[in-house]
Structure formats: C-alpha cells, structure tokens
Design a protein around this motif. Structure first.
Motif, PDB file in Angstrom:
ATOM      1  N   UNK A   6      44.451  38.416  45.962  1.00  0.00           N
ATOM      2  CA  UNK A   6      44.597  37.058  46.510  1.00  0.00           C
ATOM      3  C   UNK A   6      43.484  36.710  47.495  1.00  0.00           C
ATOM      4  N   UNK A   7      42.686  37.713  47.878  1.00  0.00           N
ATOM      5  CA  UNK A   7      41.543  37.403  48.731  1.00  0.00           C
ATOM      6  C   UNK A   7      40.379  36.817  47.928  1.00  0.00           C
ATOM      7  N   UNK A   8      40.488  36.854  46.609  1.00  0.00           N
ATOM      8  CA  UNK A   8      39.362  36.451  45.769  1.00  0.00           C
ATOM      9  C   UNK A   8      39.512  35.039  45.223  1.00  0.00           C
ATOM     10  N   UNK A   9      38.372  34.331  45.148  1.00  0.00           N
ATOM     11  CA  UNK A   9      38.357  33.048  44.440  1.00  0.00           C
ATOM     12  C   UNK A   9      38.347  33.363  42.941  1.00  0.00           C
ATOM     13  N   UNK A  10      38.518  32.341  42.126  1.00  0.00           N
ATOM     14  CA  UNK A  10      38.502  32.554  40.680  1.00  0.00           C
ATOM     15  C   UNK A  10      37.187  33.195  40.239  1.00  0.00           C
ATOM     16  N   UNK A  11      36.076  32.691  40.751  1.00  0.00           N
ATOM     17  CA  UNK A  11      34.776  33.260  40.364  1.00  0.00           C
ATOM     18  C   UNK A  11      34.648  34.718  40.790  1.00  0.00           C
ATOM     19  N   UNK A  12      35.131  34.993  41.988  1.00  0.00           N
ATOM     20  CA  UNK A  12      35.056  36.386  42.463  1.00  0.00           C
ATOM     21  C   UNK A  12      35.952  37.301  41.634  1.00  0.00           C
TER      22      UNK A  12
END
Ligand code: SAH
Length: 342
Positions: A6-12
C-alpha cells in the motif's frame, strides 16, 4: 525487509512486479485487488500461484488491524484504535453526515507540535506514518463499515505537513482511479501553520481544501497556546494563506478553538476579523473539547454565539463546528496514542 504494497503507487507496483520477473500488467491486477479489499495474496485468484508466493516472500498488505472499536451513542460516530505492523497504535474516526461518510485520518504516531489544548501531542511524537498506513486507515474503516467512504479529513493525530511527502503520496493514492477514487475536492487537510509547506502546496495547485488551525489572533496569545507560532508567526502565516488563495483560487477555512478565558473576548473577535477580512475564507469555531491534561474548558454557549455574531457583524462567514463522538473521546483534539507499542 518486506515492503507494504500500500506504500506503492500503481506505477511503482508495476515496477516491483517487474523486478520479481513478472509482466507489468500483473501490477495493475494486484493493485485492483488491494483496493477491492483483498485480505491476502490467496484472495487474488487471477494471479498465478508462483507470483503470489513471491509476493508474500517480499511484501505484505498493510499489516494494520482494528484493535478496538468504540461507537458513540449520541451520533453514530465510530472511533477505531488501529494497530500498525510494528505494534504502534493510532486512532481514526468515522463520521456520518447527510452527504455520506467521512473518515478523519491520522498522519503520525503522536505529534511534536505541542499545542496546549490537544491530546495528540501529550505523549510526544513517535514516528511518521507511511503513505500505506494513511491509506490503510480508510480501507480498514471502509471494510468494517461495508460502505464507501466519500470524504477524507486529515485531522486525526499528527501534523500532516510535518510528514509532507507521505501525506501527499497518500492523497495521490486516495485520488487514484484504480484506487479509492476520492476526488481532491473531497479531501481536506488541516495544519497548525507550517508556512513553507503551505507555500509548496499552493505551487502544486491542488484542489484539496486547506484548513488552518489559527486559535488566536495575536502572536502573544498564539505563542502561549501553539509553540509553532514561535517558528512561523501570524504575519508569515497570513501571507502564506494569501499566496495559497491566489495560486489555487480555493477558500481557506480558519479553525478557531474557543477556550474560556483564553481567546474568547469580543476584542479578540475584532482582531480576528481584521486579520482575515477580505480573504476568500471561512471561520470555523470549535468550543474546545475536554482534554484531561490541558485544564482548559469550553466557552459558554452564549459566548460562542456572541463571538460568532461579532465576526458576522464584520462581514465574515462563521460557523460553529458540530461536536461529534464526544462520549467516546473522538472529537477534535481528543485523539491520542492511547496505547503504547506492545
Ligand atoms: N495538526 C493539524 C491537524 C490536527 S486537526 C492541525 O493542527 O491543524 C485537529 C483540529 O482540532 C485542529 O484544528 C486542532 O487545532 C483542533 N483541536 C485540537 N485540540 C482541540 C480541542 N481540545 N478541542 C477542539 N479542537 C481541538
């Protein structure tokens, strides 16, 4: 160290999946599962077992859980004591309005700002929340409620602008069409007045609502109850507010807690009016809520009304904030790290 997805954006997330040797489109599938409330990688039925295994070796899904839940008997407000993956605790509040459900989200474990009337700062600051822990609060509440959350206020424990980058990333995750899909105009952020960050936010031209915790109209009084005023005084704060309004065209909301005998004279109402008059703004009066350690008490109902009328006489728009969840210590300024890390 496992990472919280959940710390990540979609791109990440797509990049993360690529590093695990899998095609990037899996990232999008996983992201959608996460925001649809998947509890574990096992739930992600269209993800190959081999990838699910790699995911659980390298990452986890939030790791946050409801430790306790309190439901107000007065107004259906719910307060959640949430436990984070490292054992720390935070509080999050759910409020019901005619137009939908609002979640009041925390941004830090504890707070270092030291405002004299606020419970969140009594035990000091422990650490910042990650973007995933900020988003995770909304997901936890949404799952428990079984209904969509439509509005977010970043007015829980902590000073959002003291954790600026993570808060901004969390707001982007709230906005994300594949994520929570909450529009910027449905997100409010409150600050005690970190002037440099107000200016940075203005430059970003976001459409969120900014609330400024003002609480006193003179430097002398404000410094007594809000130590942050020694760093950024009222003059600097007001010019940052002007800049914000000019750059974004958005109305600012000034929050003013009414504390009996501290900041509630008619003279102070006049000074407050002269300070904010002419700005695109609104004044929100909050009769101070009880916090054991502070020793402060609310202004009388008559005084609150008189203060409001006085501001209106100056042509200002003022409202008195409705108190919610006071029987479960869920009202403004009452949230705290009630439990310490276990
Ligand atoms: N740190 C941010 C976010 C906290 S928001 C900020 O200061 O704005 C919580 C709001 O409730 C702030 O306006 C805060 O000043 C106000 N508040 C704090 N303690 C309170 C209390 N005891 N009664 C009423 N409002 C309080």
């Amino acid at each position: 160290m496992k990472i919280n997805l959940f710390d990540l954006s979609l791109d990440e997330l797509k990049e993360f999946v690529k590093q695990l040797g899998e095609p990037q489109f899996r990232g999008k599938q996983i992201f959608e599962w996460m925001y649809r409330g998947a509890e574990s990688f096992e739930d992600m039925t269209n993800i190959p077992k081999s990838l699910r295994e790699k995911l659980s070796e390298n990452s986890f899904l939030g790791g946050m859980s409801i430790y306790e839940k309190y439901v107000s008997k007065i107004d259906e407000t719910r307060k959640y004591l949430l436990q984070l993956s490292d054992g720390n605790f935070i509080e999050t509040v759910l409020m019901k309005y005619e137009y939908g459900y609002t979640v009041c989200v925390s941004s830090q474990v504890g707070c270092k700002m030291g405002c004299k009337f606020c419970a969140s700062t009594v035990n000091g600051w422990v650490r910042n929340l990650t973007p995933g822990e900020i988003i995770g609060q909304i997901l936890c509440v949404q799952k428990d409620l079984g209904q969509r959350i439509s509005n977010i206020v970043m007015m829980g424990i902590g000073e959002p602008f003291d954790n600026f980058e993570n808060v901004l990333k969390a707001i982007q995750l709230m906005n994300s069409p594949e994520g929570l899909m909450i529009g910027q105009r449905h997100i409010s952020v409150s600050t005690c007045g970190l002037v440099d960050k107000i200016r940075t936010l203005a430059d970003m031209k976001m459409q969120i609502t900014l609330l400024i915790s003002l609480h006193a109209p003179s430097d002398e009084r404000r410094s007594q109850i809000m130590p942050v005023n020694n760093k950024f005084n009222i003059n600097e704060l007001m010019s940052a507010c002007d800049y914000y309004i000019k750059e974004t065209g958005r109305r600012i909301s000034f929050e003013y807690t009414l504390i009996s005998g501290v900041n509630d004279t008619m003279e102070e109402a006049d000074t407050l009016a002269s300070l904010v008059k002419g700005k695109l703004c609104h004044v929100n009066l909050i009769p101070v809520n009880k916090v054991e350690e502070s020793g402060f008490s609310k202004s009388s109902r008559e005084r609150v009304e008189a203060f409001k009328r006085r501001l209106e006489k100056h042509g200002l728009v003022a409202t008195v904030r409705r108190e919610m969840g006071s029987d479960i210590n869920a009202a403004c300024g009452q949230l705290r790290n009630k439990k310490t890390k276990q």
